[in-house]
Design an enzyme around this catalytic site. Structure first.
Site, short mmCIF file in Angstrom:
data_model
loop_
_atom_site.label_atom_id
_atom_site.label_comp_id
_atom_site.label_asym_id
_atom_site.label_seq_id
_atom_site.Cartn_x
_atom_site.Cartn_y
_atom_site.Cartn_z
N GLU A 60 32.98 18.21 20.51
CA GLU A 60 34.33 18.17 21.52
C GLU A 60 33.64 17.33 22.56
OE1 GLU A 60 36.64 21.37 22.95
OE2 GLU A 60 38.16 20.06 23.96
N ASP A 135 40.86 11.93 30.80
CA ASP A 135 41.43 11.45 31.90
C ASP A 135 42.19 10.38 31.80
OD1 ASP A 135 40.08 13.69 33.75
OD2 ASP A 135 38.44 12.75 32.78
N LYS A 139 46.31 4.28 37.01
CA LYS A 139 46.53 3.01 37.74
C LYS A 139 45.82 1.96 36.89
CE LYS A 139 46.29 5.13 42.22
NZ LYS A 139 45.48 5.48 43.32
N LYS A 209 43.93 24.07 28.11
CA LYS A 209 44.02 24.26 29.50
C LYS A 209 44.68 23.38 30.30
CE LYS A 209 41.40 26.35 33.44
NZ LYS A 209 41.75 27.75 33.47
N PHE A 210 44.28 22.08 30.25
CA PHE A 210 44.74 20.83 30.89
C PHE A 210 46.40 20.62 30.08
CE2 PHE A 210 45.78 16.37 31.36
CZ PHE A 210 45.47 16.19 32.78
C1 SAM Z 1 41.46 15.85 31.98
S1 SAM Z 1 40.22 16.88 31.43
C2 SAM Z 1 40.59 17.75 29.88
C3 SAM Z 1 39.73 18.80 29.66
C4 SAM Z 1 39.80 19.71 28.23
N1 SAM Z 1 39.63 18.72 27.09
C5 SAM Z 1 41.52 20.10 28.19
O1 SAM Z 1 42.31 19.67 27.67
O2 SAM Z 1 41.65 21.10 28.70
C6 SAM Z 1 39.06 15.65 30.95
C7 SAM Z 1 37.51 16.02 30.85
O3 SAM Z 1 36.72 15.08 30.48
C8 SAM Z 1 35.59 15.13 30.92
N2 SAM Z 1 35.04 13.82 30.81
C9 SAM Z 1 35.70 12.53 31.07
N3 SAM Z 1 34.70 11.65 30.89
C10 SAM Z 1 33.62 12.12 30.16
C11 SAM Z 1 32.27 11.47 29.81
N4 SAM Z 1 31.97 10.18 29.61
N5 SAM Z 1 31.48 12.60 29.19
C12 SAM Z 1 31.81 13.88 29.26
N6 SAM Z 1 32.86 14.34 29.56
C13 SAM Z 1 33.73 13.47 30.28
C14 SAM Z 1 36.06 15.45 32.61
O4 SAM Z 1 34.83 15.84 33.34
C15 SAM Z 1 37.09 16.35 32.36
O5 SAM Z 1 36.58 17.45 32.27
#
Ligand code: SAM
Length: 229
Positions: A60, A135, A139, A209-210
Protein backbone atom coordinates in the site's frame (compact mmCIF):
# COMPACT_ATOMS: atom_id res chain seq x y z
CA UNK A 1 25.54 23.08 -13.84
CA UNK A 2 28.39 25.12 -12.30
CA UNK A 3 30.02 24.14 -9.00
CA UNK A 4 28.05 26.78 -7.10
CA UNK A 5 24.64 25.75 -8.46
CA UNK A 6 22.54 23.35 -6.38
CA UNK A 7 21.04 20.35 -8.22
CA UNK A 8 17.33 20.90 -8.99
CA UNK A 9 15.02 19.72 -6.21
CA UNK A 10 13.02 16.65 -7.24
CA UNK A 11 9.28 17.24 -7.55
CA UNK A 12 7.63 15.45 -4.65
CA UNK A 13 4.04 14.20 -4.39
CA UNK A 14 3.89 15.17 -0.70
CA UNK A 15 4.79 17.79 1.85
CA UNK A 16 5.93 16.29 5.16
CA UNK A 17 4.12 17.98 8.01
CA UNK A 18 6.08 17.57 11.23
CA UNK A 19 5.29 18.02 14.87
CA UNK A 20 1.82 16.57 15.25
CA UNK A 21 2.73 13.08 16.44
CA UNK A 22 1.29 12.07 19.81
CA UNK A 23 3.71 10.85 22.45
CA UNK A 24 2.77 7.19 21.82
CA UNK A 25 3.26 7.64 18.06
CA UNK A 26 6.72 9.09 18.68
CA UNK A 27 7.62 6.33 21.13
CA UNK A 28 6.40 3.67 18.70
CA UNK A 29 9.19 4.57 16.31
CA UNK A 30 11.80 3.84 19.00
CA UNK A 31 10.09 0.76 20.33
CA UNK A 32 8.75 -1.01 17.25
CA UNK A 33 10.71 0.19 14.22
CA UNK A 34 13.20 -2.63 14.54
CA UNK A 35 10.34 -5.14 14.36
CA UNK A 36 8.26 -3.55 11.61
CA UNK A 37 10.48 -1.05 9.82
CA UNK A 38 12.40 -1.46 6.59
CA UNK A 39 15.05 1.02 5.46
CA UNK A 40 16.19 2.02 1.99
CA UNK A 41 19.81 1.58 3.09
CA UNK A 42 19.13 -2.19 3.26
CA UNK A 43 18.72 -2.23 -0.55
CA UNK A 44 16.55 -4.73 -2.44
CA UNK A 45 14.31 -6.88 -0.28
CA UNK A 46 14.37 -10.64 -0.49
CA UNK A 47 10.77 -11.04 0.65
CA UNK A 48 10.96 -14.65 1.91
CA UNK A 49 13.83 -13.63 4.19
CA UNK A 50 12.04 -10.46 5.33
CA UNK A 51 8.79 -12.24 6.25
CA UNK A 52 10.22 -15.69 6.97
CA UNK A 53 7.94 -17.27 4.36
CA UNK A 54 6.91 -16.99 0.71
CA UNK A 55 3.33 -15.68 0.65
CA UNK A 56 1.24 -13.38 -1.58
CA UNK A 57 2.45 -9.77 -1.17
CA UNK A 58 0.41 -6.56 -1.07
CA UNK A 59 1.97 -3.08 -1.12
CA UNK A 60 0.00 0.00 0.00
CA UNK A 61 1.42 3.36 -1.11
CA UNK A 62 0.52 6.37 1.06
CA UNK A 63 -1.28 4.46 3.83
CA UNK A 64 -2.07 7.66 5.77
CA UNK A 65 -2.87 6.71 9.38
CA UNK A 66 -2.71 2.99 8.48
CA UNK A 67 -6.33 1.99 9.13
CA UNK A 68 -6.84 0.19 5.81
CA UNK A 69 -3.46 -1.51 5.97
CA UNK A 70 -4.06 -2.79 9.51
CA UNK A 71 -7.60 -3.95 8.63
CA UNK A 72 -6.30 -5.90 5.63
CA UNK A 73 -3.29 -7.37 7.44
CA UNK A 74 -5.56 -8.55 10.28
CA UNK A 75 -8.13 -10.00 7.88
CA UNK A 76 -5.53 -11.84 5.74
CA UNK A 77 -2.91 -13.53 7.91
CA UNK A 78 -2.10 -15.76 4.92
CA UNK A 79 -0.77 -12.72 3.00
CA UNK A 80 2.14 -10.34 3.64
CA UNK A 81 1.70 -6.55 3.60
CA UNK A 82 4.14 -3.71 3.00
CA UNK A 83 3.16 -0.09 3.64
CA UNK A 84 4.86 3.11 2.53
CA UNK A 85 4.10 6.49 4.13
CA UNK A 86 6.07 9.69 4.72
CA UNK A 87 3.73 11.28 7.31
CA UNK A 88 5.43 10.63 10.70
CA UNK A 89 2.23 10.55 12.83
CA UNK A 90 0.71 8.04 10.37
CA UNK A 91 3.76 5.80 10.55
CA UNK A 92 3.70 6.06 14.37
CA UNK A 93 0.01 5.19 14.59
CA UNK A 94 0.40 2.25 12.23
CA UNK A 95 3.28 0.92 14.35
CA UNK A 96 1.18 1.22 17.52
CA UNK A 97 -1.71 -0.67 15.88
CA UNK A 98 0.53 -3.34 14.34
CA UNK A 99 2.04 -4.05 17.74
CA UNK A 100 -1.32 -3.96 19.55
CA UNK A 101 -2.70 -6.59 17.15
CA UNK A 102 0.47 -8.68 17.24
CA UNK A 103 0.80 -8.61 13.45
CA UNK A 104 3.62 -10.64 11.94
CA UNK A 105 2.67 -10.10 8.29
CA UNK A 106 3.38 -6.35 8.03
CA UNK A 107 6.45 -4.21 7.27
CA UNK A 108 6.69 -0.44 6.78
CA UNK A 109 8.83 2.05 4.93
CA UNK A 110 8.83 5.69 6.07
CA UNK A 111 10.25 7.05 2.81
CA UNK A 112 9.22 8.37 -0.59
CA UNK A 113 7.36 5.61 -2.44
CA UNK A 114 9.22 6.35 -5.68
CA UNK A 115 12.58 5.73 -4.01
CA UNK A 116 11.27 2.57 -2.35
CA UNK A 117 9.98 1.23 -5.67
CA UNK A 118 13.22 2.08 -7.45
CA UNK A 119 15.68 0.98 -4.79
CA UNK A 120 14.07 -1.72 -2.66
CA UNK A 121 11.25 -3.64 -4.37
CA UNK A 122 12.41 -6.45 -6.67
CA UNK A 123 10.79 -6.55 -10.12
CA UNK A 124 7.85 -8.93 -10.51
CA UNK A 125 7.60 -9.54 -6.75
CA UNK A 126 4.19 -8.08 -5.82
CA UNK A 127 0.69 -9.55 -6.15
CA UNK A 128 -1.15 -6.31 -5.48
CA UNK A 129 -0.39 -2.58 -5.24
CA UNK A 130 -2.92 -0.29 -3.54
CA UNK A 131 -3.03 3.47 -4.02
CA UNK A 132 -6.05 4.81 -2.16
CA UNK A 133 -6.87 8.51 -2.26
CA UNK A 134 -3.49 9.95 -3.26
CA UNK A 135 -3.21 13.71 -2.74
CA UNK A 136 -5.14 15.21 -5.69
CA UNK A 137 -3.08 18.41 -6.00
CA UNK A 138 -6.08 20.22 -7.53
CA UNK A 139 -4.36 23.47 -8.64
CA UNK A 140 -3.08 23.35 -12.22
CA UNK A 141 0.37 24.59 -11.18
CA UNK A 142 0.62 21.60 -8.80
CA UNK A 143 -0.50 18.87 -11.23
CA UNK A 144 3.13 17.88 -11.72
CA UNK A 145 3.14 16.82 -8.05
CA UNK A 146 0.49 14.14 -8.57
CA UNK A 147 2.02 10.74 -7.88
CA UNK A 148 0.18 9.12 -10.79
CA UNK A 149 2.43 9.94 -13.74
CA UNK A 150 3.72 7.67 -16.51
CA UNK A 151 7.07 6.99 -14.82
CA UNK A 152 5.37 6.01 -11.55
CA UNK A 153 2.81 3.77 -13.26
CA UNK A 154 5.51 2.03 -15.35
CA UNK A 155 7.48 1.43 -12.18
CA UNK A 156 4.46 -0.08 -10.39
CA UNK A 157 3.78 -2.34 -13.41
CA UNK A 158 7.42 -3.47 -13.33
CA UNK A 159 7.12 -4.50 -9.68
CA UNK A 160 3.92 -6.54 -10.15
CA UNK A 161 3.91 -10.24 -11.01
CA UNK A 162 2.17 -11.13 -14.28
CA UNK A 163 -1.54 -11.16 -13.36
CA UNK A 164 -0.82 -8.89 -10.37
CA UNK A 165 -3.31 -6.08 -9.66
CA UNK A 166 -2.95 -2.30 -9.31
CA UNK A 167 -5.98 -0.86 -7.46
CA UNK A 168 -6.45 2.91 -7.18
CA UNK A 169 -9.23 5.10 -5.81
CA UNK A 170 -9.87 8.82 -5.66
CA UNK A 171 -12.71 11.19 -4.82
CA UNK A 172 -11.47 13.91 -7.16
CA UNK A 173 -13.02 13.54 -10.62
CA UNK A 174 -10.33 15.44 -12.51
CA UNK A 175 -7.67 13.24 -10.91
CA UNK A 176 -9.71 10.11 -11.75
CA UNK A 177 -9.78 11.18 -15.42
CA UNK A 178 -6.03 11.90 -15.29
CA UNK A 179 -5.37 8.45 -13.76
CA UNK A 180 -7.49 6.75 -16.41
CA UNK A 181 -5.59 8.48 -19.24
CA UNK A 182 -2.18 7.63 -17.77
CA UNK A 183 -3.08 4.02 -16.96
CA UNK A 184 -4.64 3.33 -20.36
CA UNK A 185 -1.36 4.46 -21.96
CA UNK A 186 0.74 1.94 -19.99
CA UNK A 187 1.36 -1.03 -22.31
CA UNK A 188 2.18 -3.40 -19.44
CA UNK A 189 -1.26 -3.00 -17.80
CA UNK A 190 -4.76 -4.09 -18.81
CA UNK A 191 -7.95 -2.51 -17.49
CA UNK A 192 -9.83 -5.30 -15.69
CA UNK A 193 -13.19 -3.66 -16.43
CA UNK A 194 -12.59 -2.90 -20.11
CA UNK A 195 -10.82 -0.11 -21.94
CA UNK A 196 -11.18 3.34 -20.31
CA UNK A 197 -13.72 2.05 -17.78
CA UNK A 198 -13.82 2.75 -14.05
CA UNK A 199 -14.32 -0.17 -11.66
CA UNK A 200 -17.47 -0.24 -9.51
CA UNK A 201 -17.12 2.35 -6.77
CA UNK A 202 -15.46 0.96 -3.57
CA UNK A 203 -14.63 -2.26 -5.43
CA UNK A 204 -13.51 -5.00 -3.00
CA UNK A 205 -11.75 -2.77 -0.47
CA UNK A 206 -12.36 -1.30 3.00
CA UNK A 207 -13.54 2.30 3.37
CA UNK A 208 -10.44 4.44 4.01
CA UNK A 209 -10.13 7.22 6.59
CA UNK A 210 -9.66 9.90 3.95
CA UNK A 211 -12.58 8.52 1.94
CA UNK A 212 -14.89 8.57 4.98
CA UNK A 213 -14.11 12.27 5.46
CA UNK A 214 -14.95 12.96 1.79
CA UNK A 215 -18.16 10.96 1.99
CA UNK A 216 -19.46 13.22 4.75
CA UNK A 217 -18.97 16.09 2.29
CA UNK A 218 -20.89 14.17 -0.39
CA UNK A 219 -17.89 13.33 -2.59
CA UNK A 220 -18.26 10.66 -5.30
CA UNK A 221 -15.66 7.89 -5.54
CA UNK A 222 -13.81 6.49 -8.54
CA UNK A 223 -11.99 3.14 -8.42
CA UNK A 224 -9.59 1.90 -11.09
CA UNK A 225 -8.35 -1.70 -11.30
CA UNK A 226 -5.60 -2.81 -13.69
CA UNK A 227 -3.85 -6.11 -14.19
CA UNK A 228 -0.21 -6.70 -15.15
CA UNK A 229 -0.10 -8.42 -18.57
C1 SAM B 1 -4.79 11.98 1.03
S1 SAM B 1 -3.81 10.92 1.98
C2 SAM B 1 -4.70 9.37 1.89
C3 SAM B 1 -4.30 8.42 2.98
C4 SAM B 1 -4.99 7.03 2.96
N1 SAM B 1 -4.63 6.28 1.79
C5 SAM B 1 -6.49 7.17 3.08
O1 SAM B 1 -7.20 6.94 2.08
O2 SAM B 1 -6.97 7.47 4.19
C6 SAM B 1 -2.42 10.60 0.92
C7 SAM B 1 -1.20 10.07 1.67
O3 SAM B 1 -0.17 9.74 0.77
C8 SAM B 1 1.08 10.06 1.35
N2 SAM B 1 2.05 10.23 0.26
C9 SAM B 1 1.98 11.10 -0.76
N3 SAM B 1 3.03 10.96 -1.58
C10 SAM B 1 3.79 9.94 -1.06
C11 SAM B 1 5.01 9.33 -1.46
N4 SAM B 1 5.66 9.72 -2.56
N5 SAM B 1 5.51 8.34 -0.70
C12 SAM B 1 4.86 7.95 0.43
N6 SAM B 1 3.69 8.49 0.86
C13 SAM B 1 3.17 9.47 0.13
C14 SAM B 1 0.80 11.35 2.12
O4 SAM B 1 1.72 11.57 3.17
C15 SAM B 1 -0.62 11.09 2.64
O5 SAM B 1 -0.60 10.52 3.93
Amino acid sequence: MTLTQKPPRPIRSYVVRQGRSSKSQQQARDLYWQQYGLNLSEGFCGWPAVFGRDAARVLEIGFGMGDTLITLAKAHPEMDFIGIEVHPPGVGRCLVQAQAHGLTNLKLYAEDALSVLEEAIPDGSLDKVLLYFPDPWPKKKHHKRRIVQSNFVNLVAQKLKPGGVFHMATDWQAYADHMLAILEACPALRNTFGKSTFAPSQYLRPLTKFEARGQKLGHDIWDLVYERR
